[in-house]
Design a protein around this motif. Structure first.
Motif, mmCIF file in Angstrom:
data_model
loop_
_atom_site.group_PDB
_atom_site.id
_atom_site.type_symbol
_atom_site.label_atom_id
_atom_site.label_comp_id
_atom_site.label_asym_id
_atom_site.label_seq_id
_atom_site.Cartn_x
_atom_site.Cartn_y
_atom_site.Cartn_z
ATOM 1 N N PHE A 143 2.101 10.610 -10.011
ATOM 2 C CA PHE A 143 1.404 9.483 -9.419
ATOM 3 C C PHE A 143 1.889 8.164 -10.035
ATOM 4 O O PHE A 143 2.191 7.210 -9.319
ATOM 5 C CB PHE A 143 -0.105 9.647 -9.620
ATOM 6 N N ALA A 144 1.983 8.103 -11.362
ATOM 7 C CA ALA A 144 2.435 6.885 -12.047
ATOM 8 C C ALA A 144 3.857 6.513 -11.635
ATOM 9 O O ALA A 144 4.164 5.334 -11.421
ATOM 10 C CB ALA A 144 2.351 7.072 -13.561
ATOM 11 N N GLU A 145 4.715 7.501 -11.499
ATOM 12 C CA GLU A 145 6.103 7.243 -11.099
ATOM 13 C C GLU A 145 6.169 6.707 -9.670
ATOM 14 O O GLU A 145 6.958 5.806 -9.366
ATOM 15 C CB GLU A 145 6.936 8.519 -11.238
ATOM 16 N N MET A 146 5.360 7.246 -8.772
ATOM 17 C CA MET A 146 5.356 6.765 -7.386
ATOM 18 C C MET A 146 4.889 5.305 -7.324
ATOM 19 O O MET A 146 5.491 4.487 -6.622
ATOM 20 C CB MET A 146 4.452 7.645 -6.522
ATOM 21 N N VAL A 147 3.855 4.979 -8.067
ATOM 22 C CA VAL A 147 3.357 3.595 -8.088
ATOM 23 C C VAL A 147 4.412 2.670 -8.687
ATOM 24 O O VAL A 147 4.684 1.587 -8.155
ATOM 25 C CB VAL A 147 2.020 3.511 -8.864
ATOM 26 N N LYS A 148 5.029 3.094 -9.761
ATOM 27 C CA LYS A 148 6.057 2.279 -10.428
ATOM 28 C C LYS A 148 7.252 2.030 -9.510
ATOM 29 O O LYS A 148 7.705 0.899 -9.352
ATOM 30 C CB LYS A 148 6.516 2.981 -11.712
ATOM 31 N N GLY A 197 6.190 -0.198 -6.484
ATOM 32 C CA GLY A 197 5.576 -1.475 -6.772
ATOM 33 C C GLY A 197 4.259 -1.657 -6.030
ATOM 34 O O GLY A 197 3.829 -2.783 -5.770
ATOM 35 N N ALA A 198 3.617 -0.550 -5.693
ATOM 36 C CA ALA A 198 2.372 -0.596 -4.921
ATOM 37 C C ALA A 198 1.265 -1.273 -5.712
ATOM 38 O O ALA A 198 1.156 -1.116 -6.920
ATOM 39 C CB ALA A 198 1.942 0.811 -4.522
ATOM 40 N N THR A 199 0.458 -2.034 -4.996
ATOM 41 C CA THR A 199 -0.705 -2.682 -5.597
ATOM 42 C C THR A 199 -1.990 -1.934 -5.247
ATOM 43 O O THR A 199 -3.045 -2.225 -5.792
ATOM 44 C CB THR A 199 -0.821 -4.131 -5.107
ATOM 45 N N ARG A 200 -1.898 -0.996 -4.329
ATOM 46 C CA ARG A 200 -3.031 -0.160 -3.941
ATOM 47 C C ARG A 200 -2.484 1.115 -3.311
ATOM 48 O O ARG A 200 -1.301 1.197 -2.994
ATOM 49 C CB ARG A 200 -3.968 -0.888 -2.999
ATOM 50 N N TYR A 201 -3.358 2.080 -3.128
ATOM 51 C CA TYR A 201 -2.908 3.338 -2.532
ATOM 52 C C TYR A 201 -3.998 3.939 -1.663
ATOM 53 O O TYR A 201 -5.176 3.627 -1.811
ATOM 54 C CB TYR A 201 -2.480 4.351 -3.601
ATOM 55 N N THR A 240 0.833 -1.198 0.000
ATOM 56 C CA THR A 240 0.000 0.000 0.000
ATOM 57 C C THR A 240 0.869 1.249 0.000
ATOM 58 O O THR A 240 1.754 1.394 0.832
ATOM 59 C CB THR A 240 -0.930 0.022 1.231
ATOM 60 N N LEU A 241 0.600 2.129 -0.928
ATOM 61 C CA LEU A 241 1.299 3.401 -1.050
ATOM 62 C C LEU A 241 0.467 4.462 -0.334
ATOM 63 O O LEU A 241 -0.715 4.628 -0.623
ATOM 64 C CB LEU A 241 1.465 3.759 -2.526
ATOM 65 N N LEU A 242 1.060 5.156 0.626
ATOM 66 C CA LEU A 242 0.397 6.248 1.340
ATOM 67 C C LEU A 242 0.841 7.555 0.693
ATOM 68 O O LEU A 242 2.031 7.840 0.617
ATOM 69 C CB LEU A 242 0.765 6.233 2.821
#
Length: 79
Positions: free
Chosen positions: A34-39, A42-46, A6-8
């Motif tokens: 946002f896309a760079e932070m998820v990439k 490796g977050a599957t949710r936020y 989980t990305l906070l």
């Protein structure tokens, strides 16, 4: 075994960083950030956090951010 991650996200900071002169530039920048932070994570949710008005930090210290000049951010509600 895949583990969920989980990305906070501090949404206030994202809006502050991405508030540019044009709406299109602001949206493009926040999408890329946002896309760079998820990439990278490796977050599957936020979970995205946004604040409105005074919150607990102001109870702890009434002078919290009191010396900052007022900042007019564009597109804040849209972002």
């Amino acid at each position: 075994m895949r583990r969920d991650k989980t990305l906070l996200i501090d949404g206030d900071s994202m809006c502050f960083l991405c508030s540019k002169d044009s709406f299109e530039e602001s949206v493009d920048l926040i999408d890329k950030l946002f896309a760079e932070m998820v990439k990278r994570t490796g977050a599957t949710r936020y979970i995205l956090f946004l604040s409105q008005g005074p919150y607990y930090r102001h109870d702890v210290n009434p002078l919290y951010k009191a010396t900052r000049p007022p900042i007019k951010l564009k597109w804040i509600k849209s972002l």
